[in-house]
Design a protein around this motif. Sequence first.
Motif, PDB file in Angstrom:
ATOM      1  N   PHE A 244      49.244  -2.103  -8.634  1.00 20.41           N
ATOM      2  CA  PHE A 244      48.850  -0.708  -8.814  1.00 20.41           C
ATOM      3  C   PHE A 244      47.483  -0.630  -9.490  1.00 20.41           C
ATOM      4  O   PHE A 244      46.713   0.300  -9.262  1.00 20.41           O
ATOM      5  CB  PHE A 244      49.917  -0.006  -9.651  1.00 20.41           C
ATOM      6  N   ILE A 248      43.949   1.797  -9.003  1.00 22.35           N
ATOM      7  CA  ILE A 248      43.391   2.519 -10.158  1.00 22.35           C
ATOM      8  C   ILE A 248      41.916   2.154 -10.325  1.00 22.35           C
ATOM      9  O   ILE A 248      41.060   3.024 -10.547  1.00 22.35           O
ATOM     10  CB  ILE A 248      44.162   2.164 -11.450  1.00 22.35           C
ATOM     11  N   LEU A 251      39.869   3.825  -7.755  1.00 21.96           N
ATOM     12  CA  LEU A 251      39.812   5.253  -8.029  1.00 21.96           C
ATOM     13  C   LEU A 251      38.789   5.559  -9.115  1.00 21.96           C
ATOM     14  O   LEU A 251      37.954   6.455  -8.973  1.00 21.96           O
ATOM     15  CB  LEU A 251      41.203   5.676  -8.500  1.00 21.96           C
ATOM     16  N   GLU A 284      42.768  -5.946 -26.759  1.00 26.68           N
ATOM     17  CA  GLU A 284      43.959  -5.113 -26.565  1.00 26.68           C
ATOM     18  C   GLU A 284      43.624  -3.627 -26.444  1.00 26.68           C
ATOM     19  O   GLU A 284      44.411  -2.871 -25.901  1.00 26.68           O
ATOM     20  CB  GLU A 284      44.936  -5.350 -27.706  1.00 26.68           C
ATOM     21  N   TRP A 285      42.446  -3.224 -26.954  1.00 27.89           N
ATOM     22  CA  TRP A 285      42.108  -1.808 -26.881  1.00 27.89           C
ATOM     23  C   TRP A 285      41.396  -1.431 -25.600  1.00 27.89           C
ATOM     24  O   TRP A 285      41.029  -0.290 -25.389  1.00 27.89           O
ATOM     25  CB  TRP A 285      41.262  -1.396 -28.090  1.00 27.89           C
ATOM     26  N   LEU A 287      42.316  -1.391 -22.303  1.00 25.98           N
ATOM     27  CA  LEU A 287      43.010  -0.540 -21.344  1.00 25.98           C
ATOM     28  C   LEU A 287      43.139   0.899 -21.844  1.00 25.98           C
ATOM     29  O   LEU A 287      42.890   1.830 -21.090  1.00 25.98           O
ATOM     30  CB  LEU A 287      44.366  -1.155 -20.986  1.00 25.98           C
ATOM     31  N   PRO A 288      43.520   1.111 -23.122  1.00 25.56           N
ATOM     32  CA  PRO A 288      43.521   2.502 -23.608  1.00 25.56           C
ATOM     33  C   PRO A 288      42.157   3.156 -23.438  1.00 25.56           C
ATOM     34  O   PRO A 288      42.084   4.343 -23.095  1.00 25.56           O
ATOM     35  CB  PRO A 288      43.864   2.360 -25.088  1.00 25.56           C
ATOM     36  N   GLY A 291      41.674   4.332 -19.877  1.00 29.24           N
ATOM     37  CA  GLY A 291      42.401   5.574 -19.626  1.00 29.24           C
ATOM     38  C   GLY A 291      41.654   6.756 -20.188  1.00 29.24           C
ATOM     39  O   GLY A 291      41.467   7.778 -19.524  1.00 29.24           O
ATOM     40  N   LEU A 292      41.186   6.590 -21.419  1.00 30.53           N
ATOM     41  CA  LEU A 292      40.452   7.651 -22.086  1.00 30.53           C
ATOM     42  C   LEU A 292      39.158   7.952 -21.330  1.00 30.53           C
ATOM     43  O   LEU A 292      38.771   9.104 -21.169  1.00 30.53           O
ATOM     44  CB  LEU A 292      40.127   7.212 -23.516  1.00 30.53           C
ATOM     45  N   LEU A 294      38.565   7.545 -18.103  1.00 23.83           N
ATOM     46  CA  LEU A 294      38.880   8.301 -16.887  1.00 23.83           C
ATOM     47  C   LEU A 294      39.122   9.767 -17.228  1.00 23.83           C
ATOM     48  O   LEU A 294      38.636  10.684 -16.555  1.00 23.83           O
ATOM     49  CB  LEU A 294      40.109   7.694 -16.198  1.00 23.83           C
ATOM     50  N   LEU A 295      39.843   9.971 -18.316  1.00 26.44           N
ATOM     51  CA  LEU A 295      40.172  11.317 -18.764  1.00 26.44           C
ATOM     52  C   LEU A 295      38.908  12.112 -19.095  1.00 26.44           C
ATOM     53  O   LEU A 295      38.712  13.233 -18.626  1.00 26.44           O
ATOM     54  CB  LEU A 295      41.034  11.183 -20.023  1.00 26.44           C
TER      55      LEU A 295
ATOM     56  N   LEU B  93      44.040  13.315 -11.198  1.00 27.58           N
ATOM     57  CA  LEU B  93      43.251  12.223 -11.787  1.00 27.58           C
ATOM     58  C   LEU B  93      43.320  12.262 -13.309  1.00 27.58           C
ATOM     59  O   LEU B  93      43.433  11.221 -13.957  1.00 27.58           O
ATOM     60  CB  LEU B  93      41.788  12.336 -11.348  1.00 27.58           C
ATOM     61  N   ALA B  94      43.284  13.465 -13.874  1.00 34.03           N
ATOM     62  CA  ALA B  94      43.349  13.584 -15.329  1.00 34.03           C
ATOM     63  C   ALA B  94      44.691  13.073 -15.856  1.00 34.03           C
ATOM     64  O   ALA B  94      44.740  12.332 -16.837  1.00 34.03           O
ATOM     65  CB  ALA B  94      43.123  15.035 -15.753  1.00 34.03           C
ATOM     66  N   GLY B  97      44.715   9.340 -15.777  1.00 34.83           N
ATOM     67  CA  GLY B  97      43.989   8.771 -16.907  1.00 34.83           C
ATOM     68  C   GLY B  97      44.825   8.836 -18.174  1.00 34.83           C
ATOM     69  O   GLY B  97      44.909   7.875 -18.941  1.00 34.83           O
ATOM     70  N   LEU B  98      45.495   9.967 -18.357  1.00 33.06           N
ATOM     71  CA  LEU B  98      46.377  10.151 -19.507  1.00 33.06           C
ATOM     72  C   LEU B  98      47.489   9.112 -19.491  1.00 33.06           C
ATOM     73  O   LEU B  98      47.828   8.516 -20.525  1.00 33.06           O
ATOM     74  CB  LEU B  98      46.975  11.554 -19.420  1.00 33.06           C
ATOM     75  N   ILE B 100      47.467   6.097 -18.102  1.00 35.24           N
ATOM     76  CA  ILE B 100      46.949   4.773 -18.465  1.00 35.24           C
ATOM     77  C   ILE B 100      46.720   4.708 -19.973  1.00 35.24           C
ATOM     78  O   ILE B 100      47.076   3.736 -20.634  1.00 35.24           O
ATOM     79  CB  ILE B 100      45.630   4.481 -17.713  1.00 35.24           C
ATOM     80  N   PHE B 101      46.135   5.776 -20.515  1.00 38.84           N
ATOM     81  CA  PHE B 101      45.833   5.810 -21.947  1.00 38.84           C
ATOM     82  C   PHE B 101      47.112   5.681 -22.777  1.00 38.84           C
ATOM     83  O   PHE B 101      47.193   4.863 -23.693  1.00 38.84           O
ATOM     84  CB  PHE B 101      45.104   7.112 -22.275  1.00 38.84           C
ATOM     85  N   SER B 104      49.031   2.149 -22.197  1.00 39.07           N
ATOM     86  CA  SER B 104      48.380   0.986 -22.793  1.00 39.07           C
ATOM     87  C   SER B 104      48.229   1.161 -24.299  1.00 39.07           C
ATOM     88  O   SER B 104      48.284   0.198 -25.055  1.00 39.07           O
ATOM     89  CB  SER B 104      47.040   0.725 -22.126  1.00 39.07           C
ATOM     90  N   GLY B 105      48.089   2.414 -24.748  1.00 40.30           N
ATOM     91  CA  GLY B 105      48.067   2.675 -26.187  1.00 40.30           C
ATOM     92  C   GLY B 105      49.394   2.297 -26.832  1.00 40.30           C
ATOM     93  O   GLY B 105      49.435   1.681 -27.897  1.00 40.30           O
ATOM     94  N   VAL B 108      49.656  -1.354 -27.349  1.00 46.51           N
ATOM     95  CA  VAL B 108      48.956  -1.845 -28.537  1.00 46.51           C
ATOM     96  C   VAL B 108      49.797  -1.589 -29.785  1.00 46.51           C
ATOM     97  O   VAL B 108      49.937  -2.444 -30.656  1.00 46.51           O
ATOM     98  CB  VAL B 108      47.582  -1.149 -28.674  1.00 46.51           C
TER      99      VAL B 108
END
Lengths: 327, 288
Positions: A244, A248, A251, A284-285, A287-288, A291-292, A294-295, B93-94, B97-98, B100-101, B104-105, B108
Amino acid sequence: MMARALVSAAIVAAVMLGFVLPSLLDSYAFRLVIFSMIYSLLAIGLNINLGFRGELSLGHQTFFGVGAYVSAIAATAWTLPLIVLIPLAGVFAGIAGFAVGLIALRMRGPYFVIVTLSVGVIAQIIATNWVELTNGPMGISGVGTAPESWLGFATPIHTEVICYQILLFLIVATSWVTHALKRSHYGRAWRALQDHEDLAAAIGIRPFALDMPALMISASICGLAGAVYAFYTSIVAPDDVFSFNIVITMLVAVVLGGRGTVAGPILGAFIFTFVPEYLRVAQEWRLPIFGLALLLLVLLAPEGIVAWLGRIKRLLSAKRNATTGAV
Amino acid sequence: MLQDLAGGIVIGLGYALIALGLSLIFGVLRIVNFAHGEFYMLGGLFLYSMCQLGLPYFAALAAAVIITVALAAIVDQLVLRPLRKSDEVTVALATLGLSIFLSSGALVIWGPVPHRVPDPFDGDVVEFFSTVFLTKFDLFSSFATFIVFAGAYVVIRFTSAGRQMRAMVQDSDAAALVGLNINRIYIVTFATGCGLAALAGGLLGTMFLIYPAMGLLAVMKAFVVVVIGGMGSIPGAIIGGLLLGIAESLGGAVLPSGYKDIIGFIMIIAVLIARPQGLFGGKRIRIR
């Protein structure tokens, strides 16, 4: 004509760069270059579906996987060289796109997303369990390990350079296809459909007849990327190629660079591969932060970098015109 | 066979609970919430942390749901509010992203190791007809799901909040025009939907294991349920959940082991070909 000369110069420079880069960069950085190029190709493929037709697919890793498996299976069974397998992978991925399209293109919006998402999961499960064909979860290894398996004959050039040049050729060719499509009747019809499907249909644009070629071309391009990936990494496993994360990455690259632009997907793929590597944030940070990113991207710059650069350029020229008094 | 059926019903009700929130958010707000699985996951992880802090199980479950609801309300204001007028793809898409955030958060913060939450009934088993065995927790979970569904039905059918939501479903512009507080409906619906996911995460997480990656599979199952039952339909969510749970449970006993997870996705495609609006979906959905 200025732009055309610039593009030609960039291509020539990129070709030359390919011969010196492996000695300039360490092997890890060069690997990042190759992966950026593979992701560029995937993003170019996805862009035709997402940027031109405006439909979000979460199953495009399927076509990448089909391309990778077709080339891996054919390479190990009949020892065909990569240059023969690339078109073959493109054709098979295109056929897969046709099959998916028969079902998925009946849907719109969220339904299209969910069907494509399901297709990706189904493909991964089949590849994991159809052991006779795919060697199951272990995957197919030893693809393209012999130097002559790339072009069909032995060359003194290192395979990494060959891989770079093949990818460069594919990126240029598919970008040209994208550019040509954008200006063709197809491109205009897609824009019309995206703006208002009912109105477009009312003036005689047939959505299904236009969606199918978009999806098939898009799928084929992803298949090409899969074939090169199989030879470069020399192993094709279901959890890697049907992951997956691949879709991503595609995208994010497309959205970052700019949906519906020609250069955007390439720019996006390079940035998305390199920036996190050199951000030197704690592993480790990462991937977060993806995501952020992309957001924030969707919230602040939904049109992408290319549109953004264009706006700056227009702003600058407007200012210049204002100061010189020219119209 | 009967045991498989009973197990399928228990799991299916859990799926229905995840799907109810997803369906509510889609039906009222027209948002495809790809981060839904992450709120499910957070429900489970908050429950685990609360139990670690020494709270009794049921208080911990309530706290986990409340924290997730608050978080979802914040997310709605920060992320979704600026996108109220955006197209579906941008919003999707938003939420991606949320997703994934958040996942993955959570990785951690909580680490990849699966956690187990102690069963409040100590794994006591109840026997039916001397052939079917279910734990007391299975029964509690199913019962709680029924209560939630009944509650959702009552709220949507008979309360002012429910009427406002239904007005939004019919025409959000017209609803705003007659003076409804659209922003409040958005927050309440989104937070409630995510809270339902968190409750499901707590319940199913107690039956199985809790780990940061659990959201992806859950959201996929929820999509299956929602597509089978019809997006935005409450009876659809419960019937779809039960169908999926039973099909997986019975299919898992018949099919080769690797293929169990394929069942739901085959069901999606079959339903979309035969009856694209889902078994209980309205006819308003745009399909060619």
